[in-house]
Write an enzyme that holds these catalytic residues in place. Structure first.
Site, PDB file in Angstrom:
ATOM      1  N   THR A 204      -6.116   1.656  -0.781  1.00 23.90           N
ATOM      2  CA  THR A 204      -6.308   0.854   0.440  1.00 23.90           C
ATOM      3  C   THR A 204      -5.795   1.623   1.655  1.00 23.90           C
ATOM      4  OG1 THR A 204      -6.218  -1.264  -0.660  1.00 23.90           O
ATOM      5  CG2 THR A 204      -5.306  -1.212   1.544  1.00 23.90           C
ATOM      6  N   ARG A 232     -13.340 -11.823  -6.093  1.00 22.50           N
ATOM      7  CA  ARG A 232     -11.870 -11.831  -6.061  1.00 22.50           C
ATOM      8  C   ARG A 232     -11.409 -11.435  -4.647  1.00 22.50           C
ATOM      9  NH1 ARG A 232      -8.119  -7.298  -4.926  1.00 22.50           N
ATOM     10  NH2 ARG A 232      -6.153  -7.745  -5.958  1.00 22.50           N
ATOM     11  N   ASP A 235      -4.810  -9.081  -1.408  1.00 21.76           N
ATOM     12  CA  ASP A 235      -3.811  -9.382  -0.370  1.00 21.76           C
ATOM     13  C   ASP A 235      -4.221  -8.848   1.004  1.00 21.76           C
ATOM     14  OD1 ASP A 235      -3.484  -6.763  -1.554  1.00 21.76           O
ATOM     15  OD2 ASP A 235      -1.684  -6.544  -0.329  1.00 21.76           O
TER      16      ASP A 235
HETATM   17  N1  ASP Z   1      -3.868  -4.274  -2.270  1.00 23.77           N
HETATM   18  C1  ASP Z   1      -5.232  -4.060  -2.630  1.00 23.77           C
HETATM   19  C2  ASP Z   1      -5.735  -5.241  -3.401  1.00 23.77           C
HETATM   20  O1  ASP Z   1      -5.050  -5.730  -4.261  1.00 23.77           O
HETATM   21  C3  ASP Z   1      -5.447  -2.827  -3.434  1.00 23.77           C
HETATM   22  C4  ASP Z   1      -4.887  -1.547  -2.830  1.00 23.77           C
HETATM   23  O2  ASP Z   1      -3.842  -1.560  -2.207  1.00 23.77           O
HETATM   24  O3  ASP Z   1      -5.535  -0.508  -2.998  1.00 23.77           O
HETATM   25  O4  ASP Z   1      -6.846  -5.642  -3.175  1.00 23.77           O
END
Ligand code: ASP
Length: 337
Positions: A204, A232, A235
């Site tokens: 992310t 889905r 966060d």
């Molecule tokens: N936090 C992100 C999620 O759970 C994934 C990530 O940080 O790459 O969607």
């Protein structure tokens, strides 16, 4: 003697002027994970560092020229979304139906205004969609088709679903599905997997910044977790979980296993510890990652900045793509611990 006194007076004036320089700065991340020198080649390290540097410079230049923290973080995040190296925009990981469903959010510390999109499939830069939800709608979060339609009607650049899909992510989703594994519930210790860099990082992207007006802003953009169930929501688009900004405390952007970050309201928790316990930025951010997240079994990290230009970048994985530049002397691009 007179000359000496004059010189001393000039030095003191310059020093006090520098001392009075308003702090500005930007911090970005490109995801936490289990990258190490053994599973990342020199060329890959160079490519990641270059792209982080590009995004950082774009954001920092905006701040130097008097632009807002909102403008700086959006420009930096767009740069990372456009790069297939990161799990946001082009290069997003794929959900079980082998499409990219992307999440993004933005928040401003001065007004507590916020905007987010969840599960967009067509908006080229999800962070700009989050921004217009904040500025051009009465809402905070739009999801799915409605979010893409709102982005399109507002004149944002749109792409076909294929634009977001990289060869590497397609191979990866097929592998995860064939093994009936997902990153949401890894069946092997994540650092033992041998499916390449993309299987070892969350990826992310996010940015936090402080501008010349003393205003903080935070933003996050993500393709979520590979092989996640269709629809889905992670966060990243949840204000208070993946993103938070408040001029009374700090700006925060998170990366990691979203289900844990949502349940702990990680980004808001850092801010709350600063406001209610009067902890400094690093104490609050480190506590949330190394105590609260760790105790719950979650993995990931965050970047945070306060109004004095202090920075904290804790993570409980072995690495996190991150970079920082402030006019208070901080300048760093790092991946490993
Ligand atoms: N936090 C992100 C999620 O759970 C994934 C990530 O940080 O790459 O969607």
């Amino acid at each position: 003697m007179k000359r000496l006194l004059l010189l001393l007076a000039m030095t003191l004036t310059i020093t006090s002027l520098i001392g009075q320089e308003k702090p500005i700065g930007i911090v970005i991340h490109g995801g936490a994970g289990y990258m190490n020198q053994a599973n990342l080649s020199e060329a890959e390290i160079e490519a990641y560092e270059k792209k982080l540097n590009d995004a950082l410079s774009i954001g920092y230049t905006i701040l130097l020229e008097g632009g807002t923290s909102e403008e700086a973080i959006v420009a930096a995040i767009k740069t990372l979304e456009d790069s297939p190296l990161f799990n946001a925009g082009k290069g997003s990981v794929l959900c079980n139906e082998e499409i990219a469903e992307m999440d993004a959010s933005i928040m401003l510390g001065k007004t507590l205004n916020a905007g987010a999109v969840a599960g967009v499939q067509l908006t080229k830069n999800p962070i700009t969609a989050a921004q217009i939800v904040m500025t051009k709608s009465p809402h905070v979060i739009l999801s799915g088709k409605g979010a893409d339609e709102f982005a399109k009607k507002s004149g944002l650049a749109m792409e076909k679903p294929a634009y977001f899909i990289t060869e590497q992510n397609l191979e990866r989703i097929k592998l995860l599905k064939s093994e009936d594994k997902s990153e949401v519930e890894p069946t092997l210790p994540i650092d033992k997997r041998k499916n390449g860099i993309n299987d070892l990082k969350f990826g992310t992207v996010g940015a936090v910044a402080l501008d010349q007006n003393g205003d903080l802003a935070a933003g996050t953009s993500s393709g979520g977790m590979a092989n996640k169930k269709n629809n889905r929501i992670g966060d990243s688009p949840i204000i208070g979980a993946g993103t938070y900004a408040n001029n009374q405390s700090c700006a925060v952007s998170c990366t990691g296993h979203g289900e844990y970050f949502i349940r702990l309201a990680v980004a808001h928790e850092v801010s709350a510890l600063m406001i209610h316990r009067r902890w400094d930025l690093d104490k609050a951010a480190s506590y949330v990652i190394h105590q609260e997240l760790e105790n719950l079994g979650g993995k990931g990290g965050l970047i945070a900045m306060d109004r004095q230009g202090n920075v904290s970048m804790p993570f409980n994985t072995s690495s996190m793509f991150r970079a920082v530049k402030t006019n208070q002397g901080l300048s760093e691009v790092s991946i490993f611990k």
